[in-house]
Write a protein that holds these residues in place. Structure first.
Motif, PDB file in Angstrom:
ATOM      1  N   MET A 459       0.578  -1.284   0.267  1.00 50.18           N
ATOM      2  CA  MET A 459      -0.046  -0.016  -0.032  1.00 50.18           C
ATOM      3  C   MET A 459       0.919   1.095   0.569  1.00 50.18           C
ATOM      4  O   MET A 459       1.634   1.963   1.053  1.00 50.18           O
ATOM      5  CB  MET A 459      -1.385   0.227   1.126  1.00 50.18           C
ATOM      6  CG  MET A 459      -2.084   0.990   0.984  1.00 50.18           C
ATOM      7  SD  MET A 459      -2.946   0.880   2.548  1.00 50.18           S
ATOM      8  CE  MET A 459      -4.569   2.152   2.460  1.00 50.18           C
ATOM      9  N   LEU A 464       0.105  -3.091   4.462  1.00 52.06           N
ATOM     10  CA  LEU A 464      -1.036  -3.231   4.686  1.00 52.06           C
ATOM     11  C   LEU A 464      -1.421  -5.348   4.758  1.00 52.06           C
ATOM     12  O   LEU A 464      -1.644  -5.830   3.993  1.00 52.06           O
ATOM     13  CB  LEU A 464      -1.603  -2.899   3.724  1.00 52.06           C
ATOM     14  CG  LEU A 464      -3.599  -3.114   4.263  1.00 52.06           C
ATOM     15  CD1 LEU A 464      -4.209  -2.266   5.496  1.00 52.06           C
ATOM     16  CD2 LEU A 464      -4.159  -2.832   3.195  1.00 52.06           C
ATOM     17  N   LEU A 480      -7.050  -4.334  10.384  1.00 54.73           N
ATOM     18  CA  LEU A 480      -6.200  -3.944   9.557  1.00 54.73           C
ATOM     19  C   LEU A 480      -4.927  -3.235   9.561  1.00 54.73           C
ATOM     20  O   LEU A 480      -5.207  -1.747  10.879  1.00 54.73           O
ATOM     21  CB  LEU A 480      -6.807  -2.396   7.921  1.00 54.73           C
ATOM     22  CG  LEU A 480      -8.135  -3.455   7.290  1.00 54.73           C
ATOM     23  CD1 LEU A 480      -9.685  -2.695   8.267  1.00 54.73           C
ATOM     24  CD2 LEU A 480      -8.079  -2.589   6.471  1.00 54.73           C
ATOM     25  N   LEU A 482      -1.482  -0.998   8.880  1.00 54.51           N
ATOM     26  CA  LEU A 482      -0.782  -0.453   7.928  1.00 54.51           C
ATOM     27  C   LEU A 482       0.763  -0.630   8.577  1.00 54.51           C
ATOM     28  O   LEU A 482       1.009   0.128   9.759  1.00 54.51           O
ATOM     29  CB  LEU A 482      -1.419   0.711   7.705  1.00 54.51           C
ATOM     30  CG  LEU A 482      -0.013   2.144   6.637  1.00 54.51           C
ATOM     31  CD1 LEU A 482      -0.776   0.418   4.949  1.00 54.51           C
ATOM     32  CD2 LEU A 482      -0.895   2.906   6.466  1.00 54.51           C
TER      33      LEU A 482
END
Length: 559
Positions: A459, A464, A480, A482
């Protein structure tokens, strides 16, 4: 092919595996941790808790916690829960403030080593050396050990299949011809010894991988004890016992006691592989174990028998014994036919236990590797079918005065030796693929067919990670994460957005804004995935005032 040539081939192929293998993928998964990845706490915690999706074995130094001063602040002990899925690590009282890195390394239920790392902060993020944190989050470079493990697996498979299958050939097929008995028995003995040595080396490499202590831990008694107590250790112990029986039996063939001892040893040596690996954690267990056992026994009879048959045929060709060679080929053909049928049926059942859905074949590394193996086996079956239908009848006619024609005994002898060599090399290639396959995440798991779905995609400049639990039609929970290239949580300049769509059914994107659960961590739950099938997931987030980063992937939701 002499024993020395076979071992030389083994070394060459092992080197090829070492050069081409990839690091092992995880089998057990860390579902949650306390403190959570990226959490910021007001006060130091008294312990760190890790919760896995299946039982794990915590080896020496399984979990380590470092503070901003790069000092270990765990107490050096790991406490496991009753079901083996939870690990607790007490921390020192003076753990301090700033960024803390938790690095863990365990053995999953199938014996495969799994590792990972995450960070949390106390008070505020510290100023620890970024290089030091990156090294811990990377989990160390195990590429060399992983390559060595793959090469050892190939040599182990080849040696054990040759030893066990060779013994079966001597007992069930060979006519005990005196001028070749000693050579064939020596092949079985040497293969058994090579298998035993490779097993012991494998225990050392497994210990180094599980503990993360490197090659220097090979002779560490505590590390050896950790491996011995796992499914990998149980498999190695049974295999060593079986190989020892094979060596003893080979010295006394063909006396009744030696015959029985040899067959028992072959069963133990070949059957030891079902005690660890994917079979150990696959349900239904009886199907996985039964299919794997039948598959391994049949493969041993086929592979080991082929090598000894080739050696025997060379001797009989030199002595111009066409009649004896024809009879030997006919007897082996009968055993090989049963082995081929067993390999095919059991292999199909075993593949089903690890794949479960056609989509998993083309959406996972395991699936593609399995397809390569199936293609190789298909080519071998074609060669074996030609041997049985054309060459074996021609050679069997050697004693009946059959002459002339393209399939005459004289021509068939040379062709058969060539095709047998081809089969042996091709089976060696299958074993090479298998050595890689057994260390990959099963396709059913990677594709989310039988449980939680998890994937990691690029990402922008970051990565991600997304998990969907339970990945079934109805209410699901999304997480999720990151992460930066060094594994640290990444904050974004605005709201993160998730769009869910199913183009095949005309379902337009359903947009959701997950709530922030921590630094670089978002979550939401709901019934959006109410219909099973192939969904498209698109995630976007602003990285600054003028640009966004985006990622997309396919998600197959189970009924």
């Amino acid at each position: 092919m002499t024993v020395l040539r076979f071992l030389a081939l083994g070394a060459a192929v092992g080197a090829l595996v070492a050069l081409t293998t990839v690091p092992a993928s995880a089998h057990a998964m860390l579902q949650s941790a306390t403190p959570a990845d990226g959490a910021v706490l007001d006060a130091p915690p008294s312990e760190v808790t890790l919760d896995f999706n299946e039982p794990v074995v915590a080896a020496l130094g399984a979990v380590r916690v470092y503070n901003s001063d790069e000092a270990r602040v765990d107490r050096g002990e790991v406490r496991g829960g009753e079901d083996g899925t939870v690990l607790r690590v007490p921390l020192a009282r003076d753990a301090g403030e700033g960024t803390h890195v938790v690095t863990w390394r365990v053995a999953s239920g199938d014996g495969h080593p799994v590792n990972g790392a995450f960070v949390f902060s106390v008070g505020s993020e510290g100023t620890a050396d970024g290089t030091f944190i990156a090294q811990l989050l990377a989990g160390g470079d195990d590429t060399g050990l992983q390559a060595a493990a793959a090469a050892l697996r190939w040599l182990l498979y080849a040696a054990v299949l040759l030893a066990g299958g060779g013994l079966a050939f001597l007992v069930l097929v060979h006519d005990r011809r005196k001028d070749e008995r000693a050579r064939l028995v020596r092949v079985v003995t040497v293969a058994s010894v090579v298998g035993a040595v490779t097993t012991l080396l494998g225990v050392g490499v497994q210990g180094a991988l599980v503990t993360g202590l490197g090659a220097g831990s090979f002779l560490n008694p505590q590390v050896f004890g950790e491996v011995a107590g796992s499914t990998y250790g149980a498999s190695a112990a049974v295999r060593l016992a079986g190989l020892a029986l094979l060596v003893v039996a080979a010295a006394g063939l063909w006396r009744p006691w030696a015959t029985i001892t040899g067959l028992v040893g072959a069963f133990l040596a070949l059957g030891s592989f079902v005690l660890t690996g994917h079979t150990a954690t696959t349900e239904p267990r009886w199907v996985a174990v039964g299919a794997n056992l039948a598959h391994t026994l049949a493969a041993g009879a086929w592979f080991g028998g082929l090598i000894l048959l080739l050696l025997a045929l060379r001797r009989r060709k030199l002595s111009d014994d066409a009649v004896g060679g024809g009879r030997l080929v006919a007897r082996f053909s009968a055993m090989a036919t049963l082995a081929v049928v067993a390999v095919s049926v059991a292999g199909g059942a075993l593949a089903w236990t690890q794949v479960r859905a056609v989509r998993a074949l083309t959406s996972s590394a395991y699936g593609w590797t399995l397809l390569v193996k199936v293609a190789l086996v298909g080519a071998i079956l074609a060669v074996a079918g030609y041997n049985r239908s054309r060459l074996v009848p021609a050679i069997a006619g050697s004693g009946r005065g059959v002459t002339g024609g393209p399939d005459a005994p004289s021509a068939a002898w040379g062709t058969l030796r060539s095709t047998v060599r081809t089969e042996i090399v091709a089976i060696g290639a299958v074993l090479l693929v298998t050595a890689v396959l057994v260390n990959l995440v099963p396709a059913r798991t990677a594709a989310g067919v039988t449980g939680i779905f998890s994937t990691t995609v690029p990402m922008g400049e970051d990565m991600l990670n997304v998990t969907v639990d339970p990945n079934r039609a109805g209410v699901n929970e999304f997480h999720l994460y990151l992460l930066s290239p060094t594994g640290q949580p990444v904050d974004v300049a605005g709201d993160l957005t998730v769009q869910l769509s199913q183009p095949a059914l005309g379902i337009a994107p359903i947009e959701r804004e997950p709530s922030v659960a921590g630094p670089g961590h978002w979550t939401f739950a709901g019934p959006e995935l109410a219909i099973p099938g192939r969904w498209t997931v698109e995630v976007s987030a602003p990285v600054d005032r003028f640009s966004d980063a985006a990622a997309s992937f396919g998600l197959d939701v189970n009924p």
